[in-house]
Structure formats: C-alpha cells, structure tokens
Design a protein around this motif. Structure first.
Motif, PDB file in Angstrom:
ATOM      1  N   ARG A  64       0.815  -1.216   0.000  1.00  0.00           N
ATOM      2  CA  ARG A  64       0.000   0.000   0.000  1.00  0.00           C
ATOM      3  C   ARG A  64       0.848   1.266   0.000  1.00  0.00           C
ATOM      4  NH1 ARG A  64      -1.943  -0.451   4.693  1.00  0.00           N
ATOM      5  NH2 ARG A  64      -2.420   1.706   5.133  1.00  0.00           N
ATOM      6  N   TYR A 112       1.138   4.109  -3.044  1.00  0.00           N
ATOM      7  CA  TYR A 112       0.856   5.481  -2.706  1.00  0.00           C
ATOM      8  C   TYR A 112       1.991   6.383  -3.199  1.00  0.00           C
ATOM      9  CZ  TYR A 112       0.219   9.498   0.277  1.00  0.00           C
ATOM     10  OH  TYR A 112       0.073  10.761   0.735  1.00  0.00           O
ATOM     11  N   PHE A 165       2.372   9.411  -6.652  1.00  0.00           N
ATOM     12  CA  PHE A 165       2.770  10.807  -6.560  1.00  0.00           C
ATOM     13  C   PHE A 165       4.079  11.113  -7.266  1.00  0.00           C
ATOM     14  CE2 PHE A 165      -0.586  10.674  -3.582  1.00  0.00           C
ATOM     15  CZ  PHE A 165      -1.219  11.872  -3.832  1.00  0.00           C
ATOM     16  N   ARG A 218      -8.820  13.662  -4.398  1.00  0.00           N
ATOM     17  CA  ARG A 218      -7.440  13.199  -4.402  1.00  0.00           C
ATOM     18  C   ARG A 218      -6.586  13.945  -3.396  1.00  0.00           C
ATOM     19  NH1 ARG A 218      -4.681  12.415 -10.030  1.00  0.00           N
ATOM     20  NH2 ARG A 218      -6.373  13.648 -10.881  1.00  0.00           N
ATOM     21  N   ASP A 264      -7.474  12.508  -0.162  1.00  0.00           N
ATOM     22  CA  ASP A 264      -6.881  11.182  -0.076  1.00  0.00           C
ATOM     23  C   ASP A 264      -5.399  11.296   0.269  1.00  0.00           C
ATOM     24  OD1 ASP A 264      -6.924   8.427  -0.299  1.00  0.00           O
ATOM     25  OD2 ASP A 264      -6.185   8.511  -2.360  1.00  0.00           O
ATOM     26  N   PHE A 265      -4.762  12.214  -0.394  1.00  0.00           N
ATOM     27  CA  PHE A 265      -3.345  12.479  -0.184  1.00  0.00           C
ATOM     28  C   PHE A 265      -3.068  12.794   1.289  1.00  0.00           C
ATOM     29  CE2 PHE A 265       0.047  15.865  -0.413  1.00  0.00           C
ATOM     30  CZ  PHE A 265       1.090  15.018  -0.738  1.00  0.00           C
ATOM     31  N   ASN A 320      -4.649   9.732   3.771  1.00  0.00           N
ATOM     32  CA  ASN A 320      -4.180   8.378   3.548  1.00  0.00           C
ATOM     33  C   ASN A 320      -3.313   7.868   4.702  1.00  0.00           C
ATOM     34  OD1 ASN A 320      -2.379   6.239   2.466  1.00  0.00           O
ATOM     35  ND2 ASN A 320      -3.623   6.616   0.645  1.00  0.00           N
ATOM     36  N   ASP A 321      -3.619   6.661   5.123  1.00  0.00           N
ATOM     37  CA  ASP A 321      -2.845   6.053   6.206  1.00  0.00           C
ATOM     38  C   ASP A 321      -1.368   5.985   5.863  1.00  0.00           C
ATOM     39  OD1 ASP A 321      -5.050   5.705   7.695  1.00  0.00           O
ATOM     40  OD2 ASP A 321      -5.353   3.604   7.134  1.00  0.00           O
ATOM     41  N   ALA A 322      -1.112   5.683   4.598  1.00  0.00           N
ATOM     42  CA  ALA A 322       0.281   5.549   4.188  1.00  0.00           C
ATOM     43  C   ALA A 322       1.035   6.849   4.404  1.00  0.00           C
ATOM     44  CB  ALA A 322       0.353   5.133   2.730  1.00  0.00           C
ATOM     45  N   SER A 323       0.377   7.965   4.058  1.00  0.00           N
ATOM     46  CA  SER A 323       1.079   9.228   4.203  1.00  0.00           C
ATOM     47  C   SER A 323       1.303   9.540   5.687  1.00  0.00           C
ATOM     48  CB  SER A 323       0.338  10.344   3.476  1.00  0.00           C
ATOM     49  OG  SER A 323      -0.338  11.185   4.354  1.00  0.00           O
ATOM     50  N   TRP A 345       1.663   7.334   8.013  1.00  0.00           N
ATOM     51  CA  TRP A 345       2.698   6.393   8.440  1.00  0.00           C
ATOM     52  C   TRP A 345       4.081   6.926   8.061  1.00  0.00           C
ATOM     53  CZ3 TRP A 345       6.234   3.226   5.783  1.00  0.00           C
ATOM     54  CH2 TRP A 345       6.786   2.176   6.561  1.00  0.00           C
ATOM     55  N   LEU A 346       4.136   7.545   6.875  1.00  0.00           N
ATOM     56  CA  LEU A 346       5.418   8.062   6.400  1.00  0.00           C
ATOM     57  C   LEU A 346       5.815   9.355   7.097  1.00  0.00           C
ATOM     58  CD1 LEU A 346       4.963   7.437   2.602  1.00  0.00           C
ATOM     59  CD2 LEU A 346       6.760   6.461   4.025  1.00  0.00           C
ATOM     60  N   LEU A 387      10.488   5.942   5.666  1.00  0.00           N
ATOM     61  CA  LEU A 387      10.908   5.043   4.603  1.00  0.00           C
ATOM     62  C   LEU A 387      12.426   4.908   4.588  1.00  0.00           C
ATOM     63  CD1 LEU A 387       9.748   3.470   2.173  1.00  0.00           C
ATOM     64  CD2 LEU A 387      10.304   5.455   0.790  1.00  0.00           C
ATOM     65  N   VAL A 414      12.240  -3.085   0.763  1.00  0.00           N
ATOM     66  CA  VAL A 414      11.256  -2.286   0.046  1.00  0.00           C
ATOM     67  C   VAL A 414      11.893  -1.012  -0.510  1.00  0.00           C
ATOM     68  CG1 VAL A 414       9.141  -0.932   0.290  1.00  0.00           C
ATOM     69  CG2 VAL A 414       9.307  -3.196   1.341  1.00  0.00           C
ATOM     70  N   ILE A 455      12.273   0.001  -4.535  1.00  0.00           N
ATOM     71  CA  ILE A 455      11.702   1.205  -5.177  1.00  0.00           C
ATOM     72  C   ILE A 455      12.815   2.067  -5.734  1.00  0.00           C
ATOM     73  CG2 ILE A 455      10.094   3.120  -4.961  1.00  0.00           C
ATOM     74  CD1 ILE A 455       9.127   2.054  -2.410  1.00  0.00           C
ATOM     75  N   LEU A 497      13.531   9.432  -4.572  1.00  0.00           N
ATOM     76  CA  LEU A 497      12.733   9.171  -3.381  1.00  0.00           C
ATOM     77  C   LEU A 497      13.009  10.211  -2.316  1.00  0.00           C
ATOM     78  CD1 LEU A 497      12.582   5.343  -2.771  1.00  0.00           C
ATOM     79  CD2 LEU A 497      10.917   6.883  -3.778  1.00  0.00           C
ATOM     80  N   LEU A 514      11.273  13.384  -3.277  1.00  0.00           N
ATOM     81  CA  LEU A 514       9.841  13.264  -3.080  1.00  0.00           C
ATOM     82  C   LEU A 514       9.518  13.374  -1.592  1.00  0.00           C
ATOM     83  CD1 LEU A 514       7.010  12.748  -4.184  1.00  0.00           C
ATOM     84  CD2 LEU A 514       7.473  10.313  -4.094  1.00  0.00           C
ATOM     85  N   MET A 549       7.187  16.164   0.204  1.00  0.00           N
ATOM     86  CA  MET A 549       6.019  15.846   1.016  1.00  0.00           C
ATOM     87  C   MET A 549       6.159  16.417   2.425  1.00  0.00           C
ATOM     88  SD  MET A 549       5.297  12.036  -0.323  1.00  0.00           S
ATOM     89  CE  MET A 549       3.976  11.699   0.802  1.00  0.00           C
TER      90      MET A 549
END
Lengths: 313, 376
Positions: free
Chosen positions: A116, A120, A124, B168, B171-172, B175-178, B180-181, B195, B203, B207, B216, B219, B223
C-alpha cells in the motif's frame, strides 16, 4: 470520375513517400477530427503492404477493434488480421509490465508494488503513468523475434489530442530533466531519443476543414517542433468537401430554398479550400480525405480511407 | 422553461464538461456572453491547454488574470451587454506558485518552489492542472464577486480527474500511508522520512531501483515540506467538493451527435449523477436539421443536369440529419430525465462574439431545432 480516381492514386503514392521508411507513426490532432479512424486506416494499409504492424490506443475508450469489426482487444497485444496487431495501453497493466521487466520476478513485484505504501508513493511520482504507457509502446518497437528481425516493423500510435499530446510526448524529456539518475531516467532517455529521431518517427497531424481545428493544427505543429522536437511529416485533412455548384448552377429559376442548399454546400467547400491553403503553409504535404457517407461508420469507411493513405500494390 | 436559462437563474457556477472537439469552449463562452447580455455579469474560465477560448472570443491571448471584454469589441459585433463579461485562461504554473506563496509557511516556500518534484508537478505534468483548476475556481468564487462563473474543462479523460481532484487531495492527506510516512518525522521534528529510516530495507531498495534513490529523497522532502500546508489543503478540498455539489452549481454536458462522441457523453452523464452533481442540460452541438419535404418536391421539378447535383446534396444532408437523429434518440433514452438542448450546425465557424451570440439563441431556447425522423 476517372480524373478524380487518378488524382487519389497520385496522392496515395505521396503518402507512402512521406511515411514509408518510418517505424513509428504518431497520429495526433484536435479532439474529434478523426485521429482514431486515420490510425486504423494507416494500420490496415501498412499491414496490407506486408509490414508487421501494431496499432496502439493510449488509455482511451477502445475504438479501433470495433472500427475494424473485431472484438475488444484490451491491454494485451492481440492479432486482428494478417500482419496486424492492436493494443489499448492502460496505465495499471503497463506499470506492472514495466516493473516486472526491471525486477524480473513476479513475487518481488507482488511484495513490493502491491504494498500500500509503495503504491501510494508511485502515484505521486509525476508522470510515471505517462512514462510507462509510452515505455510499453516504445519497448515493442525494440522487441525482436528469435531470428533477429523486428517483432513489429511498424507501430502506429493513436495519440492523445493536442494539449495532452504535447504533455504526453514531453514526459521523457521532463523526466530526463527532473528525475535524478536511475532506471527511470535511463529509460526516459532512450524513449526521448527514439521520439525525436526523424529517421524512426513521423508525426501525422489530422485536421478538419474549419477554422479552429486548422488553427490548432498549426499551433500543434509548432509546439511539437519546438517543445518536443518531434517532426511532423504529413497533414491529413479529413472531411474535405469538394466544390459542386458553379454560379450557373444557381439561376433565379431554381427555388430560393434550393439555392440556399447549394450556397451552404459551396460555403463549406470554400472552407475546405481555405483550410487546405492554410495547412499548406506548414510546408508539409497535405492529403485530403473526403467526407464519407455511410450508415455505420466501421470497417468499410476505414477501408475507403486506407485506399487514400496507401498505395495499391 | 429552457433548462439553461433555468440553471443560470439558480446558479452562480456553471461547469461545461465533455469530450474534446465537441464545442465545449464555444458553449461555455456563449453561456457567459448571454448571461452578460441579460444583465448577469460573468466570467468564463478555461483550463484547456489549447488556446480555443482565445480564438472563440477573438482575443489574441488570455492570461491568468481576468480580462474584461471591452465595450468596443462588443460594439463591433453589434452587441450591447447589460453587464460586464470577462474571460481568462488558467496559467497552471502561476496558479501553483501563487498557491504556495500564499499558503506555505515562510521558511518552507523556497524549499518547495525549488524542489524538482514541485517544479515538474506544477508545470508540464499531466494531472496537476486539475488540482489547481479547483483551487482557482474556489478562489474566484470566494474572493471575487462575479454573479456567474462559467468554467470550461479539459476533454473527458482529464475531466474525470478534474471531478476527482478535491478527493485526491483529501486522499493524499488522509491516507494512512502518508501518515505512516510523515508522522514520525514530523513528531521528531527532523528531516528524513520513515521510509529512509528503514535504511537499507528491501522495500526501499527495490523502489530505489525503479526511481533512483535521490528521487525518493526529493519526493520525501517535498512531502515533508508541504505537510505544513495540510490543514489548509484539507479544508479547501472539502469546500471545493462542496462547491461542486452545491445547489448553486450546475453542470452542462456538451456533446456532438456522432456515435463515437455519444458513448462518452452517456458515460460521463452517469458518472456525474453518481457523484451527485447537478446536470442542468445536455447540449448536443452541431446537429444537422432535417431536409424539409418541400425541397424534395422542388428538386424533382428541376431540369436533369441540375437535378443530379441538387439531389446528391439533399441526400447527403438527409443522411447527416438522420444519423444525428438516431444519435439524439439514443442519448434521450440513455440519459432519462436530463433535458437535451440542440444547437444546429452553422454554416459558419463560431469564432467571434457574433457567432457566440447566435449560438446562445439556441442554448437559451429563443430558437428550437427540429430533429429528423431517424429512419433507415
């Protein structure tokens, strides 16, 4: 009648001249000008000339298979006819293929790309979607058969409309400029090189005989050349209406309402002539395709256009 | 009452949607023009990358700023509007920059503006124009006092993104992922996201193979830097979504009568309804009207060499009229209760105020187009 037939034969050879040695044909223009139909016609003709041809729709509501009277092909490269394949390139499948190509193993793909958090992240990364769409298409251009010959001799892209076409084909350059070294930027580099290479790639601009589409064609030609460095080779003017009535055909004795019909026809014919003249200022060959009157616009219409854009063998 | 007139009476935002090449921009501009003529001051705003609106309005260029169409330009077209009409074309890059300058904390502005991700996000790249379009619509709606804003949108594939843009953004942010990050880094008040705290994790390495490590990192920086703007974005996104669903916002779906356009229009209609958007009308543009019976009788009386030419022309016209009629019948069936407004195919290109005003007669119901019998 014979004259007009001969004229089309001449035109047909001209088209071949412009595009015959190109492996990648990019068909673009304003929305609604008939890009998809032309892409289908070019594909049919190319396959008929014996070239293994792949025609690609880009993340669109699929229409080519239907135009050719075949079942929907979806995101897998599917044979439609002898020498003719089609695919509707979609982001999710293309992303998967791209990732698999890099990672080699399905299990890694699932573990990483179906995570997930990773999904995500990827969403982006700007233009990754366009990059993988384009990447899939251009990858097929480099693919070879076991005997070393090309898997596809020619690929035809039914490209997005004007503004989106510029964005779409700029993506490799934008990525080269913005994304630091890595697999993504390496891929973007070879894609960009292929797109701008005039020995490989030719853009076909499609237009209609009306002011706005012609304006847009002229702007698009300019934008592609300066911003994307892609070279147009040919303009196709769809829906061309030839002159039919001379002033002598509209005497007072003909009822007013009918003369209005004739005048309306002539004003559209005039628009066709003006549009043709304006498009010729681009310095490219302009091929005219007459408006086609059929009840169900499908294979027979595509075949008629294929006759015009290709040479008979 | 005519559905477009009705929509304008009860709306202060009208959004035209539809696939490319159907005359969406023309319809948007014609609605804004007619509103101004009737005394409702208007602004027409396009986010379309091509300069169609500029052409349609006879203007050389439009900028991010609203430009009033001068009384002299109107006078040339023989028109005297009772309220001002303005036009603008959205400049994506500038709108993004303004957004950052206005909303980012002062110490983050430069970092964001210089980040490569921000730069590509805000300029050439697909998808981002929808975000700013919503932002601009909100700004225009709340900070200016236009009785009517008519917003033109990009063709279908992108217009879907457009509708989805506020979601969106939400969502951005949600979002749980965001979370978490971002959360650990934010809580610790330091750079570097979780990350990367994973260090050489499997992982992260995988990526990175895909995008390059530096990508990364950039990015992540981006963020992290815009995360200070979360609350503002969140609030705005909710409000924008609310604006799209508001009673005072109407959608006008524009299409051509040809079969390949209709499927898209029907799809889009369904989607708007699913999203609780109010579709005031479906405008079917460039419809070929029927060939009057009297003409067939008259053509039969012509001498033979002439008769052939006229007959051929009538047959072609009849063919087009019937084809359009079939399309309209299909649309009527598929889109149920939403009223259709038919605009004929004109003998001239609509590219000036006069042409827009002529178009508005049909949109407004001053004139109503008859449809051929589908037949054959």
């Amino acid at each position: 009648m014979l004259r007009s037939t001969l004229r089309h034969v001449n035109v047909a050879f001209a088209v071949l001249d412009e595009l015959s040695d190109k492996r990648l044909l990019v068909v673009t223009g304003k929305g609604g000008v008939g890009k998809t139909t032309l892409a289908a016609a070019l594909a049919v003709q190319s396959a008929r000339e014996g070239l293994r041809t792949l025609v690609c729709e880009v993340n669109a509501k699929e229409r080519i298979s239907q135009l050719l009277g075949k079942p929907e092909v979806g995101p897998e490269v599917t044979a439609l006819d002898e020498n003719l394949w089609a695919v509707n390139v979609r982001p999710q499948e293309a992303m998967r293929e791209y990732a698999l190509m890099l990672l080699k193993f399905e299990s890694i793909y699932s573990a990483v790309f179906e995570n997930r958090v990773v999904r995500y992240f990827l969403r982006f990364i700007p233009s990754l979607q366009e990059l993988v769409l384009l990447g899939k298409i251009l990858f097929h251009l480099r693919e070879k058969r076991p005997d070393g010959r090309w898997r596809f001799d020619r690929i035809i892209i039914d490209a997005p409309a004007t503004g989106h076409a510029i964005t779409f084909f700029s993506v490799p350059q934008v990525i080269v400029d913005t994304v630091p070294p890595g697999a993504m930027s390496e891929d973007a580099t070879w894609m960009r090189d292929l797109l701008v290479d005039p020995r490989t790639t030719a853009v076909v601009l499609v237009s209609l005989p009306e002011d706005l589409p012609v304006n847009e064609t002229i702007e698009l030609h300019e934008a592609l050349a300066t911003r994307v460095k892609m070279k147009a080779q040919l303009v196709v003017l769809n829906g061309f209406i030839p002159e039919r009535f001379t002033p002598e055909d509209m005497p007072e004795s003909v009822p007013q309402a009918l003369r209005d019909v004739a005048r309306a026809h002539e004003s559209r014919a005039q628009m066709s002539i003006t549009s043709l003249a304006r498009l010729k200022t681009l310095g490219l060959r302009v091929v005219t395709v007459p408006r086609i009157f059929v009840t169900d616009f499908g294979r027979s219409a595509v075949e008629q256009i294929a006759q015009i854009v290709g040479a008979p063998r | 009452m005519n559905p477009i007139r009705e929509a304008l009476a009860s709306s202060d935002v009208v959004i035209t949607v539809g696939s490319g090449g159907v005359g969406k921009t023309t319809v948007a501009a014609a609605i804004a023009l007619r509103a101004a003529m009737e005394g409702q001051g208007s602004l027409v705003c396009t986010i379309d990358p091509a300069r169609r609106l500029a052409n349609a309005l006879g203007l050389q260029a439009l900028g991010n700023a609203e430009t009033e169409i001068t009384p002299a330009t109107f006078a040339q077209a023989g028109l005297a509007p009772r309220a001002p009409m303005r036009a603008m074309m959205l400049d994506m890059k500038r709108t993004w920059d303004e957004l950052i300058e206005r909303r980012a904390p002062p110490d983050k502005r430069e970092k964001i503006l210089n980040n490569r991700f921000y730069q590509s996000l805000s300029s050439a790249l697909a998808g981002s124009q929808e975000y700013v379009a919503m932002e601009k619509l909100w700004e225009l709606r709340t900070q200016r006092d236009y009785p009517l804003i008519v917003l033109d949108t990009p063709p279908t594939a992108h217009a879907l993104d457009f509708l989805d843009a506020p979601n969106r953004i939400l969502d951005f942010l949600d979002n749980d992922a965001s979370k978490w990050l971002l959360t650990p880094a934010l809580a610790a008040g330091k750079f570097g996201l979780r990350l990367f705290n994973l260090g050489g994790s499997y992982v992260a390495k995988t990526i990175a193979r895909f995008t390059g490590t530096e990508t990364l990192q950039q990015l992540a920086d981006f963020m992290l830097n815009i995360s200070g703007m979360n609350e503002g974005f969140r609030e705005r996104a909710h409000q924008t979504r609310g604006l799209l669903e508001a009673e005072t916002t109407s959608f006008v779906l524009v299409t051509g009568p040809m079969p390949e356009r209709l499927d898209e229009a029907i799809f889009f209609h369904t989607l708007l309804q699913q999203n609780k958007m109010r579709v005031a009308a479906i405008v079917v543009n460039r419809v070929h009207g029927p060939v009057p019976d009297a003409l067939w009788e008259e053509v039969a009386r012509l001498p033979s060499p002439l008769q052939r030419k006229y007959q051929e022309t009538l047959k072609e016209n009849d063919h087009l009229a019937r084809q359009d009629a079939r399309g309209i019948a299909k649309l009527r069936e598929a889109c149920g209760s939403t009223p259709l407004v038919l605009v004929p195919r004109f003998e001239f290109d609509v590219h000036d105020l006069k042409g827009l005003y002529e178009t508005s007669h049909w949109l407004w119901g001053d004139q109503v187009l008859e449809v051929a019998t589908p037949g054959r």
